[in-house]
Design an enzyme around this catalytic site. Structure first.
Site, PDB file in Angstrom:
ATOM      1  N   LYS A  10     -38.483  92.032 -11.535  1.00 50.19           N
ATOM      2  CA  LYS A  10     -38.085  90.786 -12.097  1.00 50.19           C
ATOM      3  C   LYS A  10     -38.296  89.837 -10.890  1.00 50.19           C
ATOM      4  O   LYS A  10     -37.701  89.892  -9.979  1.00 50.19           O
ATOM      5  CB  LYS A  10     -37.168  90.573 -13.012  1.00 50.19           C
ATOM      6  CG  LYS A  10     -36.536  89.109 -13.226  1.00 50.19           C
ATOM      7  CD  LYS A  10     -35.155  89.058 -13.331  1.00 50.19           C
ATOM      8  CE  LYS A  10     -34.761  89.219 -11.752  1.00 50.19           C
ATOM      9  NZ  LYS A  10     -33.405  88.618 -11.462  1.00 50.19           N
ATOM     10  N   ASP A 138     -29.317  89.977 -17.151  1.00 48.34           N
ATOM     11  CA  ASP A 138     -30.708  89.977 -17.145  1.00 48.34           C
ATOM     12  C   ASP A 138     -31.296  90.969 -18.245  1.00 48.34           C
ATOM     13  O   ASP A 138     -32.755  91.350 -18.359  1.00 48.34           O
ATOM     14  CB  ASP A 138     -31.182  90.743 -15.843  1.00 48.34           C
ATOM     15  CG  ASP A 138     -31.400  89.692 -14.615  1.00 48.34           C
ATOM     16  OD1 ASP A 138     -30.943  88.620 -14.981  1.00 48.34           O
ATOM     17  OD2 ASP A 138     -31.216  90.274 -13.401  1.00 48.34           O
TER      18      ASP A 138
END
Length: 293
Positions: A10, A138
């Site tokens: 990410k 996340d």
């Protein structure tokens, strides 16, 4: 049975952070894209439950409940209830640890997708998303690995603005940047702008337009405290900013990985090869940003 899933890195193109709320959580606003580099998770039939790690950084993974793959497995078991057939999960860890790339959350997301496929194919997406969100800020965003805007504590997700394919170079000086320590340093000097999102512009047609928008309206509020705690992150940013292929250099998440956006794949390849020659002790990967991959 053998199932395999990719766990992409990410990258936070921006990360706006507000001051802590009454429970100590920091509201955020972040545009998250995913890279075509990352880890892999494999699910295998087994005589007894087990978890193993391989890969360059596999030896640095905590083996017990501190590992997000293990926690994801336990959380899904609790959600399903009843007996579960034994299986073996193997994490091939190619991403550095505590790197600001959401590696643990992405690994957990890949494990959850595999476990549903292998053990509970009728489990609704919403249930899987609830388990992922329970694993950390996340978790929800990293479950599917698709571009997304994250707000609140990371659980409020909305579609990302339309962006062209981005080519980037990821660089990590192979020093950890623990999220908790960075947030504590941030709390000593909270960014006055807070977590408000920037104006989101659909229809940015080129990487140059994307970089101009990012430079004018966005930032990573954790970058300065992370650099103060670990000056080698600053060395990476300074090096990237001085190279001709770099259109924008910024840190991802709470660090220590930084990224350089480039005009195209050829420029990213040239930049990555030069940095590898200059700093063979660093982790360097060229990639495409977008997703899902």
């Amino acid at each position: 049975m053998r199932l395999d899933a990719f766990a992409p890195a990410k990258v936070n193109l921006f990360l706006h952070v507000g001051g802590p709320d009454a429970e100590g959580y920091h509201p955020i606003s972040s545009l998250m894209l995913f890279a075509d580099v990352g880890d892999r998770v494999t699910l295998q039939a087994a005589d007894a439950p087990s978890f193993a790690t391989t890969g360059r950084f596999g030896g640095e993974i905590p083996p017990g409940d501190d590992n997000l793959v293990v926690r994801a497995t336990q959380a899904l078991h609790a959600r399903l209830g009843g007996p579960v057939p034994p299986f073996r999960l193997v994490l091939d860890k190619a991403l550095p640890i505590a790197a600001g790339l959401g590696g643990g959350s992405s690994d957990a997301g890949a494990a959850l997708r595999l476990l549903r496929q292998g053990l509970a194919s009728d489990l609704p997406d919403a249930d899987l998303e609830a388990v992922a969100a329970s694993l950390g800020a996340d978790g929800a965003a990293c479950l599917w690995g698709a571009p997304v805007m994250a707000q609140g504590r990371g659980e409020r997700l909305s579609p990302a603005p339309a962006l062209p394919e981005l080519h980037a170079v990821l660089v990590n000086p192979l020093v950890p940047s623990p999220t908790g320590a960075v947030y504590r340093a941030y709390d000593a000097a909270v960014a006055p702008e807070g977590e408000a999102p920037p104006p989101l512009l659909d229809g940015l047609a080129s990487v140059e337009e994307v970089c101009a928008w990012l430079a004018a309206f966005t930032r990573n509020d954790l970058q300065a405290p992370a650099v103060a705690l670990e000056p080698r992150i600053g060395q990476v940013l300074d090096l990237l900013a001085g190279e001709p292929e770099t259109l924008l250099a910024r840190m991802s998440g709470s660090g220590a990985t930084c990224f350089a956006l480039c005009a195209g794949d050829i420029e990213a390849e040239g930049l990555a090869e030069r940095i590898e020659r200059m700093r063979p002790d660093w982790w360097v990967k060229r990639c495409r940003l977008g997703g899902p991959f």
